[in-house]
Design a protein around this motif. Structure first.
Motif, PDB file in Angstrom:
ATOM      1  N   GLU A   1       2.619   2.461  -2.580  1.00 15.03           N
ATOM      2  CA  GLU A   1       1.960   2.697  -4.389  1.00 15.03           C
ATOM      3  C   GLU A   1       1.868   1.205  -5.603  1.00 15.03           C
ATOM      4  O   GLU A   1       2.235   1.889  -6.678  1.00 15.03           O
TER       5      GLU A   1
ATOM      6  N   THR B   1      -5.050  -2.870  -6.127  1.00 13.86           N
ATOM      7  CA  THR B   1      -5.047  -0.751  -5.907  1.00 13.86           C
ATOM      8  C   THR B   1      -5.049  -0.653  -3.986  1.00 13.86           C
ATOM      9  O   THR B   1      -5.160  -1.627  -2.779  1.00 13.86           O
ATOM     10  N   ARG B   2      -4.609   0.831  -3.496  1.00 15.79           N
ATOM     11  CA  ARG B   2      -4.692   1.021  -2.717  1.00 15.79           C
ATOM     12  C   ARG B   2      -5.730   1.400  -1.693  1.00 15.79           C
ATOM     13  O   ARG B   2      -5.603   0.592  -0.361  1.00 15.79           O
TER      14      ARG B   2
ATOM     15  N   HIS C   1       0.434  -0.959  -6.913  1.00 14.03           N
ATOM     16  CA  HIS C   1      -0.551  -0.902  -8.310  1.00 14.03           C
ATOM     17  C   HIS C   1       0.109  -0.003  -9.465  1.00 14.03           C
ATOM     18  O   HIS C   1      -0.656  -0.623 -10.547  1.00 14.03           O
ATOM     19  N   ASN C   2      -0.045   0.448  -8.886  1.00 20.00           N
ATOM     20  CA  ASN C   2       1.183   2.056 -10.191  1.00 20.00           C
ATOM     21  C   ASN C   2       2.268   1.314 -11.003  1.00 20.00           C
ATOM     22  O   ASN C   2       1.983   1.614 -12.522  1.00 20.00           O
ATOM     23  N   THR C   3       2.584   0.621 -10.255  1.00 14.06           N
ATOM     24  CA  THR C   3       3.660   0.191 -10.666  1.00 14.06           C
ATOM     25  C   THR C   3       3.612  -1.245 -11.695  1.00 14.06           C
ATOM     26  O   THR C   3       3.418  -1.880 -12.796  1.00 14.06           O
ATOM     27  N   ASP C   4       2.118  -1.827 -11.188  1.00 11.12           N
ATOM     28  CA  ASP C   4       2.619  -3.260 -11.104  1.00 11.12           C
ATOM     29  C   ASP C   4       0.097  -4.015 -11.123  1.00 11.12           C
ATOM     30  O   ASP C   4       0.230  -3.480 -10.426  1.00 11.12           O
ATOM     31  N   ASP C   5       0.012  -3.524 -12.035  1.00 10.71           N
ATOM     32  CA  ASP C   5      -1.337  -3.457 -11.994  1.00 10.71           C
ATOM     33  C   ASP C   5      -2.612  -4.600 -11.431  1.00 10.71           C
ATOM     34  O   ASP C   5      -3.587  -5.150 -11.459  1.00 10.71           O
TER      35      ASP C   5
ATOM     36  N   ARG D   1       0.918  -1.321   0.064  1.00 15.71           N
ATOM     37  CA  ARG D   1      -0.365  -0.040   0.050  1.00 15.71           C
ATOM     38  C   ARG D   1       0.533   1.274   0.397  1.00 15.71           C
ATOM     39  O   ARG D   1       0.485   2.123  -0.343  1.00 15.71           O
TER      40      ARG D   1
END
Length: 150
Positions: free
Chosen positions: A117, A127-128, A119-123, A114
């Motif tokens: 972040e 998400t947070r 999710h911004n690098t690996d979808d 979290r």
């Protein structure tokens, strides 16, 4: 030339090989295959080995062998900390430790993801907000109180 007489022996060999790969000796063979050699010597081989370890650990998770999956994820993260699958493997490691009842460790991993972040690098990593919901549920369900920085 009629090759139909070879059909059943080939099918039997393929099925036997697939069954063997599911057993512990088969898993150990694959693990050793993906961990041999020095990291950094060949970038292409490193990429293949990281992907192989990731798939092997994912397979172990799907077959409910969470302890062994966690060991493989840890080795993959140790060998390839900046690999393509590193954040996703770290997330799946959280699932493994949760399944083993190590809820505080799971929460720490999820908090780290979290805070990064991820999710911004690996979808593939949630998400947070989703990670925070999971953290809150684990803390509440297992009465963990305050763990690290919430």
């Amino acid at each position: 030339m009629d090759l139909s007489r070879f059909k059943w022996p080939i099918i039997i060999i393929v099925v036997a090989a697939a069954i063997w790969l599911v057993t512990d000796p088969g898993v150990n063979y694959m693990y050793n295959k993906f961990t041999k050699g020095e990291v950094g010597a060949d970038p292409k081989q490193d990429e293949l080995n990281e992907a192989g370890l990731s798939r092997l650990a994912g397979f172990l998770m799907q077959t409910f062998r969470y302890q062994r999956a966690g060991e493989v994820f840890n080795e993959c993260l140790r060998r390839f900390p900046q690999g393509k699958n590193a954040l996703y493997n770290y997330y799946r490691l959280a699932k493994c430790v949760e399944k083993q009842g190590q809820y505080a460790e799971c929460v720490k991993i999820l908090q780290d993801l979290r805070d990064q972040e991820a999710h911004n690098t690996d979808d593939r990593v949630p998400t947070r907000d989703v990670l925070q919901l999971r953290i809150d549920k684990l803390v509440e369900t297992h009465e963990l109180g305050e763990i690290g920085t919430m």
